[in-house]
Motif scaffolding. Structure first.
Motif, PDB file in Angstrom:
ATOM      1  N   PHE A  86       5.019   6.263  -2.788  1.00 45.59           N
ATOM      2  CA  PHE A  86       3.859   5.503  -3.262  1.00 45.59           C
ATOM      3  C   PHE A  86       3.868   4.192  -2.482  1.00 45.59           C
ATOM      4  O   PHE A  86       4.880   3.480  -2.450  1.00 45.59           O
ATOM      5  CB  PHE A  86       4.000   5.237  -4.760  1.00 45.59           C
ATOM      6  CG  PHE A  86       2.797   4.598  -5.402  1.00 45.59           C
ATOM      7  CD1 PHE A  86       1.745   5.374  -5.851  1.00 45.59           C
ATOM      8  CD2 PHE A  86       2.723   3.220  -5.563  1.00 45.59           C
ATOM      9  CE1 PHE A  86       0.647   4.797  -6.478  1.00 45.59           C
ATOM     10  CE2 PHE A  86       1.630   2.627  -6.173  1.00 45.59           C
ATOM     11  CZ  PHE A  86       0.575   3.421  -6.629  1.00 45.59           C
ATOM     12  N   ILE A  87       2.758   3.858  -1.822  1.00 47.87           N
ATOM     13  CA  ILE A  87       2.730   2.678  -0.964  1.00 47.87           C
ATOM     14  C   ILE A  87       1.815   1.602  -1.555  1.00 47.87           C
ATOM     15  O   ILE A  87       0.667   1.864  -1.901  1.00 47.87           O
ATOM     16  CB  ILE A  87       2.274   3.034   0.465  1.00 47.87           C
ATOM     17  CG1 ILE A  87       3.276   4.010   1.089  1.00 47.87           C
ATOM     18  CG2 ILE A  87       2.148   1.777   1.322  1.00 47.87           C
ATOM     19  CD1 ILE A  87       3.010   4.342   2.547  1.00 47.87           C
ATOM     20  N   ILE A  88       2.367   0.397  -1.676  1.00 42.28           N
ATOM     21  CA  ILE A  88       1.658  -0.765  -2.218  1.00 42.28           C
ATOM     22  C   ILE A  88       1.444  -1.773  -1.098  1.00 42.28           C
ATOM     23  O   ILE A  88       2.402  -2.171  -0.424  1.00 42.28           O
ATOM     24  CB  ILE A  88       2.475  -1.427  -3.347  1.00 42.28           C
ATOM     25  CG1 ILE A  88       2.764  -0.415  -4.461  1.00 42.28           C
ATOM     26  CG2 ILE A  88       1.749  -2.652  -3.894  1.00 42.28           C
ATOM     27  CD1 ILE A  88       3.842  -0.884  -5.436  1.00 42.28           C
ATOM     28  N   GLY A  89       0.211  -2.197  -0.886  1.00 40.59           N
ATOM     29  CA  GLY A  89      -0.082  -3.212   0.114  1.00 40.59           C
ATOM     30  C   GLY A  89      -0.254  -4.568  -0.539  1.00 40.59           C
ATOM     31  O   GLY A  89      -0.897  -4.685  -1.585  1.00 40.59           O
ATOM     32  N   ILE A  90       0.343  -5.605   0.052  1.00 44.88           N
ATOM     33  CA  ILE A  90       0.216  -6.967  -0.467  1.00 44.88           C
ATOM     34  C   ILE A  90      -0.279  -7.881   0.645  1.00 44.88           C
ATOM     35  O   ILE A  90       0.383  -8.048   1.672  1.00 44.88           O
ATOM     36  CB  ILE A  90       1.546  -7.488  -1.040  1.00 44.88           C
ATOM     37  CG1 ILE A  90       1.993  -6.613  -2.214  1.00 44.88           C
ATOM     38  CG2 ILE A  90       1.417  -8.946  -1.473  1.00 44.88           C
ATOM     39  CD1 ILE A  90       3.235  -7.100  -2.926  1.00 44.88           C
ATOM     40  N   ALA A  91      -1.469  -8.472   0.437  1.00 42.97           N
ATOM     41  CA  ALA A  91      -2.099  -9.319   1.439  1.00 42.97           C
ATOM     42  C   ALA A  91      -2.322 -10.720   0.888  1.00 42.97           C
ATOM     43  O   ALA A  91      -2.204 -10.965  -0.313  1.00 42.97           O
ATOM     44  CB  ALA A  91      -3.430  -8.702   1.880  1.00 42.97           C
ATOM     45  N   GLY A  92      -2.687 -11.643   1.783  1.00 42.33           N
ATOM     46  CA  GLY A  92      -2.976 -13.013   1.378  1.00 42.33           C
ATOM     47  C   GLY A  92      -2.633 -13.975   2.490  1.00 42.33           C
ATOM     48  O   GLY A  92      -2.014 -13.610   3.498  1.00 42.33           O
TER      49      GLY A  92
END
Length: 313
Positions: A86-92
């Motif tokens: 399961f892949i979670i992307g975190i941006a900002g």
């Protein structure tokens, strides 16, 4: 909780969100939490309990459903397929605290029995080496989309999603400000992979109107860390000042040239870098991707989450 009919998001304040913890126990000690923080981040156990425990519960529910769906597919085709993470992307933005939040999420998610193997993949390792950036004349656009080897990043994500038992990715040194040539990160059958980077939710420019694969196409859930421009600049300058007194003092540091700046000189230098590079990147490439996230965590001026937006459609 605000459920605006015309918004794709449900909005929670901190108190409403904390109630969704649903008695999930805090598994981190204050010492462990402190070890996960960046240069200028300070997150209390109360903040972790109110914000990140409910988030870990939500992500656990998503991951469990994903694993069950994978099992359904196996049942349908009559054979056991490879485990897929399961892949979670975190941006900002730069200085918003993505790395700290990624580490906290990893630590909490690792405590759930159904997915103990959690890794973090940072996109810094996919920046072109400084030598290449210099040759292309884009060293001052480091962190902009064109400074990344997107094909290499897509290959790694593709290998992870194809269920390869061992996947290798490049590493980056914030000391030398360059990609490490002789070191790699190795993933061994992860249950969850957190992909952290400023531009991970960006869509590429289309050519000849042909469909293209995006980095975010590999994500099963995405998070955008948001904050006001003034707060971001303040955090960037404060981080620069702290690094001047610590990491920049190392002669091996790419930024050693800033080690002897006075307070006023360091502040002015940081503000200049922020305005010329990071603020421009924020408005041109990062901020426009916020609406693509499944979850938006908004920070106040003290680096604390004050509002949460969860996508409902």
């Amino acid at each position: 909780m605000k459920n605006n009919t015309f918004s794709p998001y449900i909005t929670f304040n901190k108190e409403e969100w904390s109630e969704l913890r649903n008695n999930v126990p805090m598994t981190l000690t204050e010492h462990q939490l402190h070890s996960l923080m960046g240069v200028q981040d300070y997150i209390t156990l109360d903040e972790a309990s109110d914000i990140y425990l409910p988030l870990s519960r939500l992500l656990n529910l998503y991951t469990t459903a994903y694993q069950q769906l994978h099992t359904v597919t196996d049942t349908f085709i009559g054979q056991r397929t490879k485990k897929v993470p399961f892949i979670i992307g975190i941006a900002g933005s730069v200085a918003v605290g993505k790395s700290t939040i990624s580490r906290i999420i990893k630590a909490l998610l690792s405590q759930w029995n159904s997915h103990p193997n959690v890794d973090i993949l940072t996109t810094d390792g996919f920046l072109y080496p400084n030598e290449v950036l210099e040759q292309r004349g884009i060293m001052n656009r480091k962190g902009f989309p064109e400074s990344y080897d997107i094909k290499k990043l897509m290959k790694v994500l593709g290998d992870l999603k194809s269920g390869k038992s061992e996947v290798r990715a490049p590493l980056y040194s914030h000391l030398t400000y360059d990609v490490l040539q002789d070191e790699e990160q190795v993933f061994h059958d992860p249950d969850i992979v957190i992909v952290e980077g400023v531009n991970v939710l960006q869509t590429p420019k289309r050519k000849k109107k042909t469909p293209q694969t995006f980095v975010s196409d590999f994500f099963d859930f995405s998070i955008y860390i948001d904050a006001n421009e003034d707060a971001l600049e303040k955090w960037y300058v404060n981080r620069f000042m702290k690094l001047r007194d610590t990491a920049f003092q190392d002669e091996r540091s790419y930024f050693h040239k800033y080690a002897d700046l006075t307070n006023d000189e360091a502040s002015d230098t940081a503000k200049d870098i922020w305005g010329r590079i990071n603020l421009k990147n924020l408005y041109e490439n990062i901020l426009p991707t916020k609406s693509r996230a499944d979850l938006i965590l908004h920070k106040d001026g003290d680096h604390l989450i004050d509002e949460i937006h969860l996508r409902k459609i």
